[in-house]
Design an enzyme around this catalytic site. Sequence first.
Site, short mmCIF file in Angstrom:
data_model
loop_
_atom_site.label_atom_id
_atom_site.label_comp_id
_atom_site.label_asym_id
_atom_site.label_seq_id
_atom_site.Cartn_x
_atom_site.Cartn_y
_atom_site.Cartn_z
N GLY A 71 74.60 -92.78 25.95
CA GLY A 71 74.17 -93.96 25.19
C GLY A 71 73.19 -93.50 24.12
N GLU A 111 68.38 -83.34 11.42
CA GLU A 111 67.49 -83.13 12.56
C GLU A 111 68.32 -83.02 13.83
OE1 GLU A 111 67.04 -85.56 14.98
OE2 GLU A 111 68.18 -87.16 14.05
N LYS A 154 76.75 -94.21 17.64
CA LYS A 154 76.81 -94.54 16.21
C LYS A 154 77.38 -93.36 15.40
CE LYS A 154 72.69 -94.23 13.94
NZ LYS A 154 72.58 -93.39 12.77
N CYS A 167 72.08 -92.51 18.84
CA CYS A 167 72.72 -91.46 18.02
C CYS A 167 74.20 -91.25 18.33
CB CYS A 167 71.96 -90.15 18.20
SG CYS A 167 70.22 -90.35 17.80
N GLY A 170 77.97 -88.61 34.55
CA GLY A 170 77.11 -89.77 34.80
C GLY A 170 77.79 -91.06 34.42
N LYS A 187 53.72 -102.28 10.89
CA LYS A 187 53.87 -100.93 11.43
C LYS A 187 52.75 -100.03 10.92
CE LYS A 187 58.42 -99.12 12.45
NZ LYS A 187 59.60 -98.53 11.87
C1 UGA Z 1 71.01 -86.61 20.58
C2 UGA Z 1 71.19 -85.10 20.40
O1 UGA Z 1 71.07 -84.44 21.66
C3 UGA Z 1 70.15 -84.54 19.42
O2 UGA Z 1 70.40 -83.16 19.18
C4 UGA Z 1 70.25 -85.31 18.10
O3 UGA Z 1 69.29 -84.88 17.18
C5 UGA Z 1 70.04 -86.80 18.37
O4 UGA Z 1 71.04 -87.25 19.30
C6 UGA Z 1 70.17 -87.51 17.04
O5 UGA Z 1 71.25 -87.48 16.47
O6 UGA Z 1 69.14 -87.98 16.52
P1 UGA Z 1 69.39 -88.15 22.07
O7 UGA Z 1 70.25 -89.29 21.63
O8 UGA Z 1 67.92 -88.28 22.01
O9 UGA Z 1 69.75 -86.83 21.22
O10 UGA Z 1 69.72 -87.87 23.58
P2 UGA Z 1 70.51 -86.78 24.44
O11 UGA Z 1 69.53 -86.03 25.24
O12 UGA Z 1 71.45 -86.01 23.62
O13 UGA Z 1 71.32 -87.75 25.43
C7 UGA Z 1 72.28 -88.67 24.92
C8 UGA Z 1 72.97 -89.39 26.05
O14 UGA Z 1 73.83 -88.51 26.76
C9 UGA Z 1 72.04 -90.00 27.11
O15 UGA Z 1 72.52 -91.27 27.46
C10 UGA Z 1 72.14 -89.02 28.27
O16 UGA Z 1 71.88 -89.63 29.51
C11 UGA Z 1 73.58 -88.58 28.16
N1 UGA Z 1 73.86 -87.24 28.74
C12 UGA Z 1 73.28 -86.13 28.21
C13 UGA Z 1 74.75 -87.13 29.79
O17 UGA Z 1 75.30 -88.14 30.28
N2 UGA Z 1 75.02 -85.88 30.28
C14 UGA Z 1 74.44 -84.75 29.78
O18 UGA Z 1 74.74 -83.63 30.28
C15 UGA Z 1 73.55 -84.88 28.71
#
Ligand code: UGA
Length: 475
Positions: free
Chosen positions: A277, A150, A283, A280, A273, A35
């Site tokens: 997934g 974060e 888990k 984050c 939807g 890495k």
């Molecule tokens: C999430 C949180 O949004 C962040 O604030 C946090 O820092 C991060 O986890 C973490 O703990 O590190 P992330 O996993 O990158 O971020 O993605 P999101 O944008 O939150 O989406 C998560 C899932 O929810 C995706 O599968 C997305 O498609 C789904 N989703 C999101 C929906 O089905 N509907 C929505 O309205 C929003």
Amino acid sequence: MRIAIVGSGYVGLVTGACFADMGHEVTLVDNDPKKLAALEAGECPIHEKFLPELLQRHQGNKLRYSGDLAGAARVSDAVFIAVGTPPTDQGDADLSYVESVAREISGSIDGFKLIVEKSTVPVYTSEWVRKIILRNGVRAEAFGVASNPEFLREGTAVTDFLYPDRIVVGVDDERSADLMRRIYAPLANGEYYKHADAIPHALGESAAPPPLLVTSTKSAELIKHACNAFLAMKISFINAVASVCESVGADVGEVRRGIGLDSRIGPRFLNPGVGYGGSCFPKDLMAFRSVAREYGYEFGLLDEVIRINEDQRQRFLRKVRSALWTLRGKRLAVLGLAFKGGTDDIRESPAILIIEQLLKEGCRVVAFDPAAMDRAKETLSSSVEYAPDSYSAAQGADALLILTEWEEFAQLDLSRLAEALRYPIVIDGRNLYDPATMAAHGFTYYSVGRSPVTAEEADAPVVQAGGRRRAEKHA
Ligand code: UGA
């Protein structure tokens, strides 16, 4: 300030690159020589907007890479721990990497040093980090422990870092609080935003400096878990409402707008939807439930959030079966493999889980994703074919499935798509299209929380009535 970041994964890389852009001297430490070599060679291991630019801008100057944890810790004012906290079989977070970093840096603490948890960890982790360092012979006055969760979303992590809604700093002593304030000063006092080459705001807005919230370490640890759990709950809530909409013939898009306009609720994270997934939410919900249980609280609400999320994939599969009747031998075009749009990450991706089930039922799958195909190839059965674009995936397919909310999937040329497909059937797990438009283009269109439409219903204001009729049929 001089900062060491331990772990050059997703969080560590983004944090290191952004701290460098804020003017700090950063050493990014990792124990994986491959890495490190790739980073030294100028490669950016993850698909993340602005990250390649920032790594290139600061490499060898404000940003260095190293495999020497003790050495990097020795010359730094603060050491951020950003190593993985994978789930154990019981759903707890495995904190062994955090513990070994705490142990290893103990020998490097000479002057005052701040140890900061950046990884998502359960409440009480900071207390354990403190205990481990004390056990290794360091005096209590020689170090502080902070929790600095974060809130970065994959795909927009750099702008989420630099333009946060808030910065949460959990500390248990004033000296640590002061150091953390100094680290985040360029954002909290707005200096960063005045730089000509500052990374721009994602929405092109001018930035108001974010509030910096100082809490106890335990509160900061809980804020992170509670925040992710709440967001996941919002998603499961709207998915449950979508299921009711399907039964009664209402439109979840309208319902969502109606509830999202209530300023106490807000419109965000209310997109129905195929379920959430990623690395984050799944888990963190399990870890939060597990830590609550360990301390005597049975958090049944989280069980239900998780159950609804899993059910959402099954509901989607039932739609595929009800649209196509038998599945064995059917050729399905699948748009989207990543767990959401804007990333190549397929961890806990609903798309992957759905494809695996479809393969089990004998379907032939031709998939396209703008970024995640290489990763998917490592996981999915070799029987899956990959297409160079959406239209090639659709060519000759019995139906098209939309599983990831990539912007480009919402802008397809519908006439071209209809021509490519063997049958004009679209099963949209992300509600990217307006049902009436799809019917007008000759599609039979299924989505989430809205009645299915078929081409015959195209010009009728009866789309609704027809939909209701169908919903009754499926109920
Ligand atoms: C999430 C949180 O949004 C962040 O604030 C946090 O820092 C991060 O986890 C973490 O703990 O590190 P992330 O996993 O990158 O971020 O993605 P999101 O944008 O939150 O989406 C998560 C899932 O929810 C995706 O599968 C997305 O498609 C789904 N989703 C999101 C929906 O089905 N509907 C929505 O309205 C929003």
